[in-house]
Design a protein around this motif. Sequence first.
Motif, mmCIF file in Angstrom:
data_model
loop_
_atom_site.group_PDB
_atom_site.id
_atom_site.type_symbol
_atom_site.label_atom_id
_atom_site.label_comp_id
_atom_site.label_asym_id
_atom_site.label_seq_id
_atom_site.Cartn_x
_atom_site.Cartn_y
_atom_site.Cartn_z
ATOM 1 N N LEU A 207 49.378 -28.107 89.956
ATOM 2 C CA LEU A 207 49.370 -28.022 87.905
ATOM 3 C C LEU A 207 50.212 -27.987 87.342
ATOM 4 N N ARG B 3 42.535 -27.674 91.977
ATOM 5 C CA ARG B 3 41.497 -26.213 92.605
ATOM 6 C C ARG B 3 40.936 -27.114 93.639
ATOM 7 N N TYR C 73 42.584 -28.453 86.279
ATOM 8 C CA TYR C 73 42.357 -27.188 87.000
ATOM 9 C C TYR C 73 41.651 -27.674 88.202
ATOM 10 N N GLN C 74 40.347 -27.484 87.621
ATOM 11 C CA GLN C 74 39.317 -27.460 89.015
ATOM 12 C C GLN C 74 39.448 -28.557 90.016
ATOM 13 N N GLY D 2 43.064 -29.796 80.489
ATOM 14 C CA GLY D 2 43.166 -28.370 81.378
ATOM 15 C C GLY D 2 42.556 -27.881 82.561
ATOM 16 N N ARG D 3 41.016 -27.599 82.023
ATOM 17 C CA ARG D 3 40.128 -26.672 82.765
ATOM 18 C C ARG D 3 39.594 -27.875 83.571
ATOM 19 N N GLU E 105 47.437 -23.117 90.767
ATOM 20 C CA GLU E 105 48.102 -23.236 89.797
ATOM 21 C C GLU E 105 49.908 -24.166 90.216
ATOM 22 N N MET F 229 45.712 -29.658 76.730
ATOM 23 C CA MET F 229 45.549 -27.968 78.415
ATOM 24 C C MET F 229 44.038 -27.897 77.531
#
Lengths: 183, 125
Positions: free
Chosen positions: A53, A40, A36-37, A32-33, A50, A28
């Motif tokens: 993910l 998203r 996630y982006q 991770g970010r 979420e 992560m």
Amino acid sequence: MAVNDIDEQIIQLCSREGDVDKGFDLLMKTYGRRLYQYIRRLVVGEQDAEDVLQDTLIDVFRAIDSFRGDSRLYTWLHTIATRQCLKFYRQKKLVLKGFDDEGQWLAQTLYAENSMKAETILLKFHEAILLLPEKQRLVFNMRYFDELSYEEISSITGSSVSSLKTNYHYAFERLKKQLSHEG
Amino acid sequence: MKDNMEEREDYLKRHSPYQVNGEQWEAMQQRLKAGVLADRAQQAPPRSKRLMPRLAAGMASGIALILSIYVVQQQNGPHTATPARQLSPEQQLDKAISSLSDAELSWIHQLNEEELAEAGESSEN
């Protein structure tokens, strides 16, 4: 060399014989970010992102022992995340009547969750991305934001490099036109 | 005009309407980790899944056997030969006779003969 030292460490820690707790934290911290982006930008809603993910990470931990290191770990993570996003679209189409036009539905979610937060130009840009046909949307996100090579995107989507280049070109031109109208 | 376009493109690439703050991100990571750990626990190797009940049953029966031996030993002392109380009176007598020496046996014979003689005398009287 497709797999670097950090990737090696992540793979070792996340394997069945490894330390899942530490492996998760390192994975992560490293990806991770970005992951996630990426999700998203494709599914838009905070809770949906979420959930997708979560499913992605569960798949990653289940399959990490079979990762052979033929590609970068991040490309492999992208493959699983993309599969989960496409699954999300299919599920939404089944349960939501309004999802037939998925771009419109996603754009509405974008505005619903960002009423006062983001700048108009940023929202318009992301709305335009969401209104792209699904394949162009995927290619544009991977190429423009995540800066993956066409070869990597090809291994993720199964499309040929020439088809991906065409899709990206169309997507880029369309967005440029839209933004010049806005500007 | 070109610079303006490039600046705008750079801005659009570097900014996102989907930002989550540090606190939200930490909380989300904890939820995600809990989900992954729960799935990993469920996905324990099938081999050990199959072996576990058998292993547990084997261990339980082993412990029961050890406990029962312990209880019997506590009640009866350590296990030796077949306990005497399980033999009939005749078997006990045979066993006792067979363990005697020759001298002891001849003494018993002599004793028996004297008793028999005394018994004969008293019956004659």
